[in-house]
Design a protein around this motif. Structure first.
Motif: not given
Length: 169
Positions: A41-48, A50-52, A57-62, A74-78
């Motif tokens: 669970e802790r490693s999954v939380w760390i991955e979430i 990291k992905f967030k 850093n990414l632009s949703m439009k571009d 993120i949704n899968k890990l969540d």
């Protein structure tokens, strides 16, 4: 006036009744020792996290494709994290219930054994004549105007629970 005939027994019964009243409060910290988030669970939380951070850093439009790919991860890990948390919660409830029953049973058994063992020991003696209640208060002791162990347990239990009720609730 009140005369204490057996101070050790008086204090012993008060402590047992207090412990019995405080069992619901004691269960929570004891159960938390058994139910902690796993390393998975802790490693999954760390991955979430990291992905967030990557997603911020990414632009949703571009970079919509990369952004939505990270969002799906993120949704899968969540969902995985929520399933693990639900499993841990049900395990926690089972452990809390078991600990509560075990502690209440042990303390109740100790109280019953103590009442049987010290049944003829008077705890306190009251001054004056309490005519209609004298026999009930001292039974099975022969000391006049005394309060027996049975009655002292009843008085202590009721008074301690009513005094601690605002703290426990």
């Amino acid at each position: 006036m009140l005369e204490v005939l057996n101070g050790f027994l008086l204090l012993y019964i008060v402590i047992l009744c207090t412990l019995s009243a405080l069992v619901p409060v004691l269960v929570k910290p004891i159960a938390s020792c058994f139910v902690r988030p796993s390393n998975e669970e802790r490693s999954v939380w760390i991955e979430i996290v990291k992905f967030k951070n990557e997603q911020q850093n990414l632009s949703m439009k571009d970079d919509f494709a990369a952004y939505s790919k990270i969002q799906r991860r993120i949704n899968k890990l969540d969902m995985l994290l929520k399933e693990n948390a639900q499993t841990r919660l049900s395990k926690s409830l089972a452990i809390k219930g078991s600990i509560n029953i075990i502690l209440q049973a042990v303390i109740g058994l100790v109280i019953v054994i103590s009442v049987i063992w010290f049944r003829r020991e008077p705890i306190v003696a009251l001054e004056g004549d309490l005519f209609p209640l004298t026999t009930i208060l001292r039974y099975p002791s022969d000391t006049p105007n005394a309060v027996s162990t049975h009655v002292w347990v009843l008085i202590s239990n009721v008074s301690i629970r009513s005094l601690l009720k605002p703290l426990i609730s």
